[in-house]
Design a protein around this motif. Structure first.
Motif, PDB file in Angstrom:
ATOM      1  N   UNK A 249       0.797  -1.224   0.000  1.00  0.00           N
ATOM      2  CA  UNK A 249       0.000   0.000   0.000  1.00  0.00           C
ATOM      3  C   UNK A 249       0.828   1.272   0.000  1.00  0.00           C
ATOM      4  N   UNK A 250       2.071   1.227   0.470  1.00  0.00           N
ATOM      5  CA  UNK A 250       2.919   2.416   0.506  1.00  0.00           C
ATOM      6  C   UNK A 250       3.905   2.466  -0.658  1.00  0.00           C
ATOM      7  N   UNK A 251       3.786   1.504  -1.589  1.00  0.00           N
ATOM      8  CA  UNK A 251       4.636   1.463  -2.785  1.00  0.00           C
ATOM      9  C   UNK A 251       6.114   1.381  -2.437  1.00  0.00           C
ATOM     10  N   UNK A 252       6.422   0.720  -1.327  1.00  0.00           N
ATOM     11  CA  UNK A 252       7.827   0.573  -0.932  1.00  0.00           C
ATOM     12  C   UNK A 252       8.538  -0.403  -1.860  1.00  0.00           C
ATOM     13  N   UNK A 253       7.869  -1.522  -2.143  1.00  0.00           N
ATOM     14  CA  UNK A 253       8.474  -2.539  -3.002  1.00  0.00           C
ATOM     15  C   UNK A 253       8.773  -2.018  -4.387  1.00  0.00           C
ATOM     16  N   UNK A 254       7.834  -1.254  -4.952  1.00  0.00           N
ATOM     17  CA  UNK A 254       8.058  -0.728  -6.303  1.00  0.00           C
ATOM     18  C   UNK A 254       9.211   0.273  -6.318  1.00  0.00           C
ATOM     19  N   UNK A 255       9.353   1.049  -5.223  1.00  0.00           N
ATOM     20  CA  UNK A 255      10.472   2.005  -5.148  1.00  0.00           C
ATOM     21  C   UNK A 255      11.802   1.265  -5.148  1.00  0.00           C
ATOM     22  N   UNK A 256      11.893   0.185  -4.365  1.00  0.00           N
ATOM     23  CA  UNK A 256      13.144  -0.565  -4.309  1.00  0.00           C
ATOM     24  C   UNK A 256      13.382  -1.357  -5.594  1.00  0.00           C
ATOM     25  N   UNK A 257      12.307  -1.738  -6.275  1.00  0.00           N
ATOM     26  CA  UNK A 257      12.475  -2.400  -7.569  1.00  0.00           C
ATOM     27  C   UNK A 257      13.060  -1.429  -8.585  1.00  0.00           C
ATOM     28  N   UNK A 258      12.558  -0.202  -8.589  1.00  0.00           N
ATOM     29  CA  UNK A 258      13.129   0.823  -9.468  1.00  0.00           C
ATOM     30  C   UNK A 258      14.605   1.051  -9.149  1.00  0.00           C
ATOM     31  N   UNK A 259      14.909   1.111  -7.851  1.00  0.00           N
ATOM     32  CA  UNK A 259      16.292   1.324  -7.446  1.00  0.00           C
ATOM     33  C   UNK A 259      17.183   0.169  -7.910  1.00  0.00           C
ATOM     34  N   UNK A 260      16.702  -1.076  -7.747  1.00  0.00           N
ATOM     35  CA  UNK A 260      17.490  -2.236  -8.157  1.00  0.00           C
ATOM     36  C   UNK A 260      17.709  -2.248  -9.663  1.00  0.00           C
TER      37      UNK A 260
ATOM     38  N   UNK B  47      19.537   7.990 -11.908  1.00  0.00           N
ATOM     39  CA  UNK B  47      18.388   7.731 -12.762  1.00  0.00           C
ATOM     40  C   UNK B  47      17.073   7.616 -12.038  1.00  0.00           C
ATOM     41  N   UNK B  48      17.066   7.722 -10.696  1.00  0.00           N
ATOM     42  CA  UNK B  48      15.811   7.652  -9.945  1.00  0.00           C
ATOM     43  C   UNK B  48      15.182   9.036  -9.867  1.00  0.00           C
ATOM     44  N   UNK B  49      13.847   9.088  -9.951  1.00  0.00           N
ATOM     45  CA  UNK B  49      13.198  10.370  -9.740  1.00  0.00           C
ATOM     46  C   UNK B  49      13.321  10.730  -8.256  1.00  0.00           C
ATOM     47  N   UNK B  50      13.279  12.014  -7.927  1.00  0.00           N
ATOM     48  CA  UNK B  50      13.551  12.445  -6.545  1.00  0.00           C
ATOM     49  C   UNK B  50      12.664  11.783  -5.498  1.00  0.00           C
TER      50      UNK B  50
ATOM     51  N   UNK C  23      11.170   8.794  -5.586  1.00  0.00           N
ATOM     52  CA  UNK C  23      11.571   7.397  -5.395  1.00  0.00           C
ATOM     53  C   UNK C  23      12.879   7.322  -4.630  1.00  0.00           C
ATOM     54  N   UNK C  24      13.822   8.181  -4.957  1.00  0.00           N
ATOM     55  CA  UNK C  24      15.111   8.198  -4.264  1.00  0.00           C
ATOM     56  C   UNK C  24      14.928   8.513  -2.782  1.00  0.00           C
ATOM     57  N   UNK C  25      14.045   9.476  -2.481  1.00  0.00           N
ATOM     58  CA  UNK C  25      13.800   9.826  -1.087  1.00  0.00           C
ATOM     59  C   UNK C  25      13.152   8.667  -0.336  1.00  0.00           C
ATOM     60  N   UNK C  26      12.229   7.965  -0.995  1.00  0.00           N
ATOM     61  CA  UNK C  26      11.559   6.828  -0.349  1.00  0.00           C
ATOM     62  C   UNK C  26      12.553   5.703  -0.089  1.00  0.00           C
ATOM     63  N   UNK C  27      13.413   5.406  -1.051  1.00  0.00           N
ATOM     64  CA  UNK C  27      14.416   4.354  -0.874  1.00  0.00           C
ATOM     65  C   UNK C  27      15.355   4.712   0.273  1.00  0.00           C
ATOM     66  N   UNK C  28      15.804   5.960   0.309  1.00  0.00           N
ATOM     67  CA  UNK C  28      16.715   6.384   1.376  1.00  0.00           C
ATOM     68  C   UNK C  28      16.038   6.282   2.742  1.00  0.00           C
ATOM     69  N   UNK C  29      14.795   6.727   2.836  1.00  0.00           N
ATOM     70  CA  UNK C  29      14.084   6.725   4.115  1.00  0.00           C
ATOM     71  C   UNK C  29      13.914   5.304   4.652  1.00  0.00           C
ATOM     72  N   UNK C  30      13.432   4.395   3.810  1.00  0.00           N
ATOM     73  CA  UNK C  30      13.180   3.044   4.301  1.00  0.00           C
ATOM     74  C   UNK C  30      14.467   2.238   4.462  1.00  0.00           C
TER      75      UNK C  30
END
Length: 605
Positions: free
Chosen positions: A55-66, A151-154, A156-163
């Motif tokens: 629900x918080x799109x955490x997985x999709x953010x980390x998938x983009x990062x990977x 290459x990450x949008x800001x 998504x990058x902020x979400x990856x860093x936070x989690x």
């Protein structure tokens, strides 16, 4: 020197254990645990959110990062090689220490202010020092890897860093029995009693949260609103569906002619400004000679689900201005708004400017965002998928539960507001310490669905408040640029909720004269910082120039010792008017309804 758990004298002869009491403890714990699990499973089956896997799109953010990371494997390999080199160096330094060298410099040190590793064993015991440094090296590597991905949008990058930070904080060796020397000592010395008591604390917190973990941060029984917190004398002189208006009793024979209206946030309760006599902002304002009126917001339930942001404006400050004028006979006020209350103050003044209403003579904004382009870590929770989930939740019950807001804010400082209590309450088995600030922090409030949805979408997601005419309140397009009221902005250097670089932008949105002051510390401590000549804390920065770049403002600023409160008093004295006879709360048309702090503030989640 710290005592090594393995060398404890008590380890050879642990305390005698009462087998009967121990068995009863475990039986009670098992019964309570079974009930909690059954209740949890029943709620999960009935909860529509369970079907949402992310629900918080955490997985999709980390998938983009990977995905982006794999596009540049060389950088990942370089980072991995650097980590292994650090590990090898750490092995070498640890071996040198074990061979008796005393002057071996640590490879990794905790950041300043990191209190997790304050126990002496983390430095003096070679094993725990190695565990600590290994963790710090790994944590630094993880943060570096995710922050170095291109290459990450800001967002998504902020979400990856936070989690990633949440994950790193959770894995700290301080959070586990076997790798925390203080917990090991306590376990050996108490014969494991600390762990049993800690498990009882855990079950109590789960029961209080009805299956969700609600960590008890302080001894709630030590405080009572109106008795030893929120105890400054005054009267509730008006009440409507959204607010009670408190007028405080004067503490001086003469008072300033122009009264002072304070607008707190409704995400929290007003008494952060009236905790104890020695740190009460309300009491200090009264001692300076101000006639203080305070809005105390209702803790809303489902009946108020339809209340809008406009309703908070109309039934809050605009109504309060009417009452203050009728009670005091003064047509204008000085106003203070704290956090969201300051945002409401800015929006209200823009509305008033459009209507030709000049009842506010000066405005003070405590840690207030008017431009939300850089919302800090809170921006992690502001995206279409998360907001859609919140909208659905609020639509079902009519409000956003205060405990969810509290969890979000606690995550912004997880080591201080989550993991320190996990260690104290659950691993060490200690009772929470009575602390008024944490009592207030746990006294959370709900958010009406209509208002909160508007606030999140229009202010945080779309950032429309700063744009002339982009937001309409009660049919009136508002423009912050039309606000000519002299304004004082006080922000704090370490604010995680309203970052000062964002709040600084507010000084350029109004057309009237503005003053920006930057206090040390954070969102609460930097504001509630009374003058104390014997122990001046934090200090504050001043710079009469206001360049567009906040970094340039800070570079040219001068630091002053002590509290910023006297600076504000000197500033506001230009707008207070002459001294007049002190006013008692209420009037013939508005007799006191009850003693301060009133009824609304006592409604707990």
């Amino acid at each position: 020197m710290a005592k090594d758990p393995a060398d404890s004298k008590d380890a050879a002869a642990p305390p005698t254990v009462d087998a009967t009491r121990w068995a009863q403890h475990m039986q009670d714990i098992a019964a309570r645990s079974q009930r909690l699990v059954s209740d949890f499973l029943a709620r999960q089956a009935a909860d529509p959110q369970v079907g949402m896997s992310d629900p918080l799109a955490i997985g999709s953010a980390f998938l983009d990062m990977t995905t982006q990371m794999m596009a540049s494997p060389t950088k990942l390999m370089e980072a991995q090689l650097g980590l292994w080199q650090d590990y090898m160096t750490l092995w070498q330094t640890a071996a040198r220490r074990m061979m008796g060298e005393d002057d071996v410099a640590p490879l990794a040190q905790p950041e300043k202010g990191d209190r997790r590793f304050k126990d002496e064993a983390w430095s003096e015991n070679q094993v725990f020092d190695y565990i600590k440094q290994s963790y710090l090296l790994t944590a630094r590597w993880m943060r570096h890897v995710v922050n170095d991905v291109e290459g990450l949008d800001p967002k998504t990058a902020a979400k990856v860093d936070f989690y990633t930070r949440q994950f790193v904080d959770a894995l700290a060796p301080t959070n586990f029995v076997a790798t925390n020397p203080e917990v090991l000592r306590e376990t050996l010395e108490s014969g494991g009693e600390n762990l049993v008591k800690g498990l009882e604390h855990l079950l109590e917190d789960l029961e209080r949260g009805k299956g969700q973990l609600r960590i008890q941060m302080t001894d709630d029984t030590a405080f009572e609103v109106g008795v030893n917190v929120a105890a400054t004398e005054g009267k509730v002189i008006y009440r409507n569906e959204l607010m009670e208006l408190i007028q405080y009793s004067p503490r001086t024979e003469k008072v300033f002619e122009r009264p002072l209206l304070v607008i707190p946030p409704w995400i929290n309760k007003f008494y952060i400004m009236d905790l104890r006599p020695k740190n009460s902002l309300v009491r200090w304002l009264l001692d300076q000679g101000h006639t203080v009126f305070m809005i105390s917001w209702i803790n809303p339930d489902e009946k108020l689900a339809g209340k809008r942001f406009e309703d908070y404006m109309q039934e809050g400050p605009l109504t309060a201005l009417d009452i203050v004028r009728k009670v005091t006979g003064q047509p204008t006020v000085n106003a203070i708004g704290y956090c969201l209350g300051g945002t409401l103050l800015g929006a209200t003044m823009a509305y008033m400017a459009a209507k030709g209403d000049d009842r506010i003579t000066s405005a003070t904004h405590f840690v207030t965002m008017l431009d939300f382009v850089e919302p800090g870590d809170l921006g992690v929770f502001i995206d279409s998928q998360t907001l859609e989930m919140l909208d659905r939740k609020m639509a079902e019950v009519g409000y956003l539960d205060g405990s969810e807001m509290a969890t979000t804010f606690n995550m912004l400082r997880a080591n201080d507001l989550i993991w320190s209590f996990v260690v104290n309450n659950y691993l060490l088995g200690k009772d929470p310490f009575p602390f008024d600030l944490l009592y207030w922090n746990s006294d959370s409030t709900r958010m009406p669905a209509a208002m909160h949805s508007f606030y999140l979408h229009e202010f945080y997601e779309k950032n429309r408040l700063k744009d002339p005419g982009a937001i309409t309140l009660e049919g009136v397009p508002i423009d912050l640029g039309k606000v000519k009221v002299p304004s004082y902005f006080i922000s704090t250097l370490e604010d995680h909720i309203a970052p000062w670089r964002s709040t600084y932008r507010g000084v350029h949105l109004y057309s009237g004269p503005t003053r920006f002051v930057l206090s040390g510390s954070g969102h609460i401590a930097g504001i509630i910082n009374p003058p104390n000549p014997d122990k001046p804390k934090y200090g504050y920065f001043l710079n009469s120039r206001k360049p567009k770049d906040p970094a340039a403002w800070l570079k040219g600023a001068t630091k002053n010792e002590g509290s910023w409160w006297p600076d504000w008093q000197k500033w506001v004295s230009s707008f207070t008017g002459p001294l007049v006879e002190a006013r008692q709360p209420g009037s013939k048309d508005f007799p006191p309804l009850e003693d301060a702090p009133g009824s609304y503030v006592r409604i707990r989640v």
